[in-house]
Motif scaffolding. Structure first.
Motif, PDB file in Angstrom:
ATOM      1  N   ILE A   1       0.741  -0.959   0.080  1.00  0.00           N
ATOM      2  CA  ILE A   1      -0.412  -0.407   0.228  1.00  0.00           C
ATOM      3  C   ILE A   1       1.341   1.107  -0.007  1.00  0.00           C
ATOM      4  CG2 ILE A   1      -1.903   1.208   1.199  1.00  0.00           C
ATOM      5  CD1 ILE A   1      -2.811  -1.612   2.587  1.00  0.00           C
ATOM      6  N   PRO A   2       0.337   1.895  -0.733  1.00  0.00           N
ATOM      7  CA  PRO A   2       1.399   3.569  -0.657  1.00  0.00           C
ATOM      8  C   PRO A   2       1.062   4.562   0.236  1.00  0.00           C
ATOM      9  CG  PRO A   2      -0.699   3.750  -2.461  1.00  0.00           C
ATOM     10  CD  PRO A   2      -0.226   2.353  -1.504  1.00  0.00           C
ATOM     11  N   HIS A   3       2.582   4.377   1.189  1.00  0.00           N
ATOM     12  CA  HIS A   3       2.598   5.477   2.011  1.00  0.00           C
ATOM     13  C   HIS A   3       3.691   6.454   1.996  1.00  0.00           C
ATOM     14  CE1 HIS A   3       0.975   2.362   4.536  1.00  0.00           C
ATOM     15  NE2 HIS A   3       2.111   1.980   4.174  1.00  0.00           N
ATOM     16  N   THR A   4       3.730   7.980   2.848  1.00  0.00           N
ATOM     17  CA  THR A   4       5.177   8.361   3.257  1.00  0.00           C
ATOM     18  C   THR A   4       5.588   9.021   4.375  1.00  0.00           C
ATOM     19  OG1 THR A   4       3.135  10.527   4.020  1.00  0.00           O
ATOM     20  CG2 THR A   4       2.795   9.849   1.560  1.00  0.00           C
TER      21      THR A   4
ATOM     22  N   PHE B   1       5.284  10.890  11.177  1.00  0.00           N
ATOM     23  CA  PHE B   1       4.084   9.871  10.413  1.00  0.00           C
ATOM     24  C   PHE B   1       3.857   9.934   8.772  1.00  0.00           C
ATOM     25  CE2 PHE B   1       0.698  13.632   9.094  1.00  0.00           C
ATOM     26  CZ  PHE B   1       1.566  14.243   9.059  1.00  0.00           C
ATOM     27  N   CYS B   2       2.888   9.526   8.136  1.00  0.00           N
ATOM     28  CA  CYS B   2       2.386   8.979   7.373  1.00  0.00           C
ATOM     29  C   CYS B   2       1.248  10.067   6.446  1.00  0.00           C
ATOM     30  CB  CYS B   2       1.963   7.487   6.859  1.00  0.00           C
ATOM     31  SG  CYS B   2       1.427   7.086   4.986  1.00  0.00           S
ATOM     32  N   SER B   3       1.721  10.186   5.650  1.00  0.00           N
ATOM     33  CA  SER B   3      -0.055  11.292   5.286  1.00  0.00           C
ATOM     34  C   SER B   3      -1.054  11.099   5.029  1.00  0.00           C
ATOM     35  CB  SER B   3       0.569  12.926   4.197  1.00  0.00           C
ATOM     36  OG  SER B   3       1.051  11.955   3.466  1.00  0.00           O
ATOM     37  N   ILE B   4      -0.937   9.742   4.385  1.00  0.00           N
ATOM     38  CA  ILE B   4      -2.168   8.878   4.327  1.00  0.00           C
ATOM     39  C   ILE B   4      -2.930   8.478   5.398  1.00  0.00           C
ATOM     40  CG2 ILE B   4      -3.040   7.387   2.097  1.00  0.00           C
ATOM     41  CD1 ILE B   4      -0.060   7.509   0.770  1.00  0.00           C
ATOM     42  N   HIS B   5      -2.232   8.049   5.465  1.00  0.00           N
ATOM     43  CA  HIS B   5      -2.272   7.547   7.194  1.00  0.00           C
ATOM     44  C   HIS B   5      -1.789   7.937   8.334  1.00  0.00           C
ATOM     45  CE1 HIS B   5      -1.641   4.182   3.527  1.00  0.00           C
ATOM     46  NE2 HIS B   5      -2.826   4.099   4.204  1.00  0.00           N
ATOM     47  N   PRO B   6      -2.127   9.053   9.134  1.00  0.00           N
ATOM     48  CA  PRO B   6      -1.926   9.492   9.938  1.00  0.00           C
ATOM     49  C   PRO B   6      -1.551   9.074  11.128  1.00  0.00           C
ATOM     50  CG  PRO B   6      -3.750  11.223   9.188  1.00  0.00           C
ATOM     51  CD  PRO B   6      -3.757   9.591   8.802  1.00  0.00           C
ATOM     52  N   LYS B   7      -2.759   7.877  11.390  1.00  0.00           N
ATOM     53  CA  LYS B   7      -2.359   7.055  12.740  1.00  0.00           C
ATOM     54  C   LYS B   7      -0.587   6.603  12.299  1.00  0.00           C
ATOM     55  CE  LYS B   7      -6.947   6.767  14.259  1.00  0.00           C
ATOM     56  NZ  LYS B   7      -7.934   5.214  14.084  1.00  0.00           N
ATOM     57  N   MET B   8      -0.089   6.635  11.445  1.00  0.00           N
ATOM     58  CA  MET B   8       1.123   6.139  11.406  1.00  0.00           C
ATOM     59  C   MET B   8       2.106   6.776  11.694  1.00  0.00           C
ATOM     60  SD  MET B   8       0.899   3.888   7.512  1.00  0.00           S
ATOM     61  CE  MET B   8       3.138   3.325   7.987  1.00  0.00           C
ATOM     62  N   THR B   9       2.668   6.346  12.878  1.00  0.00           N
ATOM     63  CA  THR B   9       3.438   7.687  13.561  1.00  0.00           C
ATOM     64  C   THR B   9       4.314   7.554  13.869  1.00  0.00           C
ATOM     65  OG1 THR B   9       2.658   7.904  15.749  1.00  0.00           O
ATOM     66  CG2 THR B   9       1.667   9.484  14.290  1.00  0.00           C
TER      67      THR B   9
HETATM   68 CU   LIG Z   1      -0.137   5.214   4.976  1.00  0.00          CU
END
Ligand SMILES: [Cu+2]
Length: 120
Positions: free
Chosen positions: A69-72, A106-114
């Motif tokens: 899945i794409p992440h940032t 964090f991941c701007s696509i999934h902000p809960k990823m920190t």
């Molecule tokens: Cu992500």
């Protein structure tokens, strides 16, 4: 009798305290041993690993997206210290940390990823 018991309890507590102190004193050394010159953070299963990475000033950290899945990778500060493009599977992003400090990101696509990078 009562006094000697309380003295014994005092010494037992002091010994425990010293034991806890020396065990605690060992942990920074153990953390320092995890430092590497080219540390990598893996992005997988919607998480950054390790969640806390400690590096020396001047170290380049590389993130690799191992997820399907794409992440940032975007620093939480403003203005942004670093900000990757959208990383597809197996794409990488690198940033060289020139200043000591704690860098949450964090991941701007999934902000809960920190996660964070600590630069010493
Ligand atoms: Cu992500």
């Amino acid at each position: 009798m009562r006094r000697s018991v309380s003295v014994a309890v005092f010494f037992a507590a002091a010994a425990l305290g010293i034991g806890a102190w020396s065990a605690g004193a060992k942990s920074p050394g153990a953390a320092a041993q995890q430092k590497t010159d080219a540390p990598e953070v893996k992005i997988d299963n919607f998480s950054f690993g390790p969640a806390t990475l400690t590096v020396s000033v001047g170290t380049t950290v590389t993130w690799t997206n191992r997820d399907d899945i794409p992440h940032t990778v975007v620093s939480s500060d403003d203005p942004k210290t670093f900000k990757s493009k959208v990383l597809d599977t197996d794409e990488k992003f690198s940033f060289k940390f020139e200043k000591a400090g704690t860098y949450p990101y964090f991941c701007s696509i999934h902000p809960k990823m920190t996660a964070r990078v600590i630069v010493q």
